[in-house]
Write a protein that holds these residues in place. Structure first.
Motif, mmCIF file in Angstrom:
data_model
loop_
_atom_site.group_PDB
_atom_site.id
_atom_site.type_symbol
_atom_site.label_atom_id
_atom_site.label_comp_id
_atom_site.label_asym_id
_atom_site.label_seq_id
_atom_site.Cartn_x
_atom_site.Cartn_y
_atom_site.Cartn_z
ATOM 1 N N THR A 173 -8.679 -4.636 7.961
ATOM 2 C CA THR A 173 -8.217 -5.366 6.787
ATOM 3 C C THR A 173 -9.192 -5.204 5.630
ATOM 4 O OG1 THR A 173 -7.094 -6.991 8.178
ATOM 5 C CG2 THR A 173 -7.541 -7.634 5.908
ATOM 6 N N GLU A 174 -10.476 -5.343 5.919
ATOM 7 C CA GLU A 174 -11.495 -5.214 4.881
ATOM 8 C C GLU A 174 -11.454 -3.815 4.248
ATOM 9 O OE1 GLU A 174 -15.083 -6.089 6.928
ATOM 10 O OE2 GLU A 174 -14.617 -8.221 7.189
ATOM 11 N N PHE A 188 -8.357 -0.483 -2.570
ATOM 12 C CA PHE A 188 -7.736 -0.725 -3.874
ATOM 13 C C PHE A 188 -8.756 -1.154 -4.927
ATOM 14 C CE2 PHE A 188 -4.183 -1.604 -0.868
ATOM 15 C CZ PHE A 188 -3.325 -0.603 -1.300
ATOM 16 N N GLU A 189 -10.020 -1.090 -4.584
ATOM 17 C CA GLU A 189 -11.073 -1.608 -5.465
ATOM 18 C C GLU A 189 -11.120 -0.881 -6.807
ATOM 19 O OE1 GLU A 189 -13.552 -4.513 -6.334
ATOM 20 O OE2 GLU A 189 -12.660 -4.304 -4.327
ATOM 21 N N HIS A 190 -10.692 0.368 -6.833
ATOM 22 C CA HIS A 190 -10.794 1.168 -8.053
ATOM 23 C C HIS A 190 -9.479 1.220 -8.838
ATOM 24 C CE1 HIS A 190 -14.774 2.399 -6.806
ATOM 25 N NE2 HIS A 190 -14.288 2.778 -5.630
ATOM 26 N N ASN A 226 -5.751 -1.267 -13.112
ATOM 27 C CA ASN A 226 -5.223 -2.530 -13.617
ATOM 28 C C ASN A 226 -5.720 -3.680 -12.737
ATOM 29 O OD1 ASN A 226 -3.260 -4.827 -13.770
ATOM 30 N ND2 ASN A 226 -2.329 -3.521 -15.328
ATOM 31 N N PRO A 227 -6.470 -4.628 -13.289
ATOM 32 C CA PRO A 227 -7.015 -5.719 -12.476
ATOM 33 C C PRO A 227 -5.950 -6.552 -11.778
ATOM 34 C CG PRO A 227 -8.107 -5.638 -14.613
ATOM 35 C CD PRO A 227 -6.941 -4.693 -14.684
ATOM 36 N N ARG A 228 -4.837 -6.771 -12.441
ATOM 37 C CA ARG A 228 -3.771 -7.576 -11.831
ATOM 38 C C ARG A 228 -3.142 -6.829 -10.653
ATOM 39 N NH1 ARG A 228 -2.035 -12.714 -10.785
ATOM 40 N NH2 ARG A 228 0.239 -12.767 -10.628
ATOM 41 N N THR A 229 -2.914 -5.532 -10.827
ATOM 42 C CA THR A 229 -2.382 -4.716 -9.730
ATOM 43 C C THR A 229 -3.331 -4.750 -8.536
ATOM 44 O OG1 THR A 229 -1.235 -3.249 -11.273
ATOM 45 C CG2 THR A 229 -1.635 -2.405 -9.053
ATOM 46 N N LYS A 230 -4.626 -4.585 -8.809
ATOM 47 C CA LYS A 230 -5.629 -4.648 -7.755
ATOM 48 C C LYS A 230 -5.555 -5.976 -7.013
ATOM 49 C CE LYS A 230 -10.639 -5.294 -7.445
ATOM 50 N NZ LYS A 230 -11.917 -5.238 -8.186
ATOM 51 N N PHE A 231 -5.503 -7.076 -7.750
ATOM 52 C CA PHE A 231 -5.451 -8.413 -7.142
ATOM 53 C C PHE A 231 -4.198 -8.588 -6.286
ATOM 54 C CE2 PHE A 231 -3.812 -12.795 -7.545
ATOM 55 C CZ PHE A 231 -4.802 -13.466 -6.841
ATOM 56 N N LEU A 232 -3.045 -8.195 -6.830
ATOM 57 C CA LEU A 232 -1.779 -8.379 -6.104
ATOM 58 C C LEU A 232 -1.767 -7.573 -4.803
ATOM 59 C CD1 LEU A 232 0.779 -8.297 -9.054
ATOM 60 C CD2 LEU A 232 0.075 -10.291 -7.723
ATOM 61 N N LEU A 233 -2.204 -6.327 -4.853
ATOM 62 C CA LEU A 233 -2.189 -5.489 -3.658
ATOM 63 C C LEU A 233 -3.188 -5.988 -2.609
ATOM 64 C CD1 LEU A 233 -1.875 -1.930 -5.240
ATOM 65 C CD2 LEU A 233 -0.163 -3.113 -3.846
ATOM 66 N N GLN A 234 -4.347 -6.403 -3.041
ATOM 67 C CA GLN A 234 -5.343 -6.875 -2.082
ATOM 68 C C GLN A 234 -4.885 -8.166 -1.402
ATOM 69 O OE1 GLN A 234 -8.925 -6.952 -4.534
ATOM 70 N NE2 GLN A 234 -9.593 -4.984 -3.697
ATOM 71 N N GLU A 235 -4.284 -9.071 -2.167
ATOM 72 C CA GLU A 235 -3.796 -10.313 -1.572
ATOM 73 C C GLU A 235 -2.606 -10.057 -0.655
ATOM 74 O OE1 GLU A 235 -5.254 -13.368 -1.746
ATOM 75 O OE2 GLU A 235 -6.835 -12.164 -2.675
ATOM 76 N N LEU A 236 -1.766 -9.091 -1.018
ATOM 77 C CA LEU A 236 -0.633 -8.733 -0.160
ATOM 78 C C LEU A 236 -1.121 -8.200 1.176
ATOM 79 C CD1 LEU A 236 2.407 -8.255 0.279
ATOM 80 C CD2 LEU A 236 2.114 -6.014 -0.787
ATOM 81 N N VAL A 237 -2.110 -7.317 1.142
ATOM 82 C CA VAL A 237 -2.668 -6.761 2.384
ATOM 83 C C VAL A 237 -3.232 -7.875 3.261
ATOM 84 C CG1 VAL A 237 -4.538 -5.350 3.328
ATOM 85 C CG2 VAL A 237 -3.106 -4.463 1.478
ATOM 86 N N LYS A 238 -3.993 -8.784 2.676
ATOM 87 C CA LYS A 238 -4.567 -9.890 3.446
ATOM 88 C C LYS A 238 -3.473 -10.712 4.125
ATOM 89 C CE LYS A 238 -8.476 -10.422 0.249
ATOM 90 N NZ LYS A 238 -9.066 -11.332 -0.772
ATOM 91 N N SER A 239 -2.420 -11.039 3.373
ATOM 92 C CA SER A 239 -1.344 -11.870 3.932
ATOM 93 C C SER A 239 -0.577 -11.139 5.026
ATOM 94 C CB SER A 239 -0.384 -12.309 2.815
ATOM 95 O OG SER A 239 -1.038 -13.136 1.880
ATOM 96 N N LEU A 240 -0.268 -9.860 4.792
ATOM 97 C CA LEU A 240 0.468 -9.082 5.792
ATOM 98 C C LEU A 240 -0.354 -8.904 7.067
ATOM 99 C CD1 LEU A 240 2.188 -6.295 3.658
ATOM 100 C CD2 LEU A 240 3.317 -8.132 4.907
#
Length: 305
Positions: free
Chosen positions: A10-11, A17-19, A22-36
């Motif tokens: 997960t980490e 997606f760290e790079h 778009n900061p919002r895109t980065k945030f949305l994808l990282q949170e989606l991965v954590k939840s999934l």
């Protein structure tokens, strides 16, 4: 080659997606991965269940067309549509409550004169709708565009009928408010109806819930300059499914007392040949900005507005 355990995997995916630029895109994808990933761990998801989920989503996409949006329906029955609506409209400040757009905002909403019978060719009990659009202080909003659409006496939207492409829209139209913010039209009394059950979403609902019904309502999308677009329904009081709407869209403020009338004359002075129903509602618009949704499969001219 790096080897990951459950937590490290997960980490690593989150870090990938760290790079993102778009900061919002980065945030949305990282949170989606954590939840999934949390979901997979909490449920001990099996290979068969994972494959079934992929198959379900594949069939959901295959069911979509220019006049049908099965993914919106999926979002609706999972409560995601209403949750997105809720987090984006936390403070209404006296404005009319919002609810789901739904999967049947399709095709062309033609501008029609006030008083038009938008369900002229349909069977059913007649209904006269009179409404007013104002700001939160009650001042009228002239020139607001109001799209309306609803199911017919059989619980079907026009786009669900085989002849839709050749016969064109029915029980849907656009009205422009007058100098006092008013608009009115004739139609048929809508009925409660089941969501489409011939696709994967409907099949899931039938297997897991007591029913697949929505209470009777009329959809309204109001777009007034200087105000946030309003997407809402007006529900008919007394409907059997107000407390168990399959898409969780009912709010008390949106329930209207629709009166059965026997007056020989309707509010616009025209004769009524049969008993009819009267729906009255006032829409209060919140100041602000925004872009109103466009109908699925709209004409090029309408999509460009």
């Amino acid at each position: 080659m790096t080897q990951f355990n459950e937590a490290q995997l997960t980490e690593a995916v989150v870090a990938s997606f760290e790079h993102a630029s778009n900061p919002r895109t980065k945030f949305l994808l990282q949170e989606l991965v954590k939840s999934l990933h949390d979901y997979v761990r909490k449920t001990d998801l099996t290979f068969d269940e994972w494959a079934a989920a992929i198959d379900f989503l594949t069939r959901t996409g295959q069911k979509c067309s220019d006049t049908r949006q099965e993914f919106i329906l999926l979002s609706d029955v999972l409560g995601v549509s209403m949750l997105v609506d809720a987090v984006n409209h936390r403070e209404r400040a006296g404005a009319t409550e919002t609810t789901v757009l739904g999967p049947f905002y399709v095709g062309e909403h033609r501008v029609m004169p006030h008083g038009t019978d938008i369900s002229e060719k349909l069977a059913g009990e007649k209904m006269f709708v009179q409404a007013r659009v104002t700001d939160v202080s009650g001042a009228p909003l002239a020139g607001a565009a109001v799209d309306v659409w609803h199911a017919d006496d059989e619980g079907l939207y026009d786009s669900q009928r085989p002849g839709y492409q050749s016969e064109g829209p029915s029980s849907r139209a656009r009205f422009m408010t007058d100098s006092d913010g008013r608009f009115f039209f004739r139609t048929v009394l809508p009925r409660s109806y089941p969501i489409p059950t011939d696709g994967p979403v409907g099949a899931m609902v039938l297997q897991t819930r007591p029913h697949a019904m929505r209470p009777a309502h009329v959809h309204f999308l109001v777009d007034a300059k200087g105000h946030e677009p309003l997407v809402t329904h007006v529900f008919i009081s007394g409907d059997d499914y107000l407390d168990s709407d399959v898409v969780f869209g009912v709010k008390d403020e949106l329930i209207a007392q629709v009166e059965r009338r026997t007056d020989p004359v309707m509010p616009d002075g025209k004769l009524a040949t049969t008993p009819w129903h009267l729906m009255t509602y006032d829409f209060r618009m919140k100041p602000g900005a925004g872009v109103a949704p466009k109908p699925l499969g709209a004409t090029a001219a309408e999509a460009a507005e």
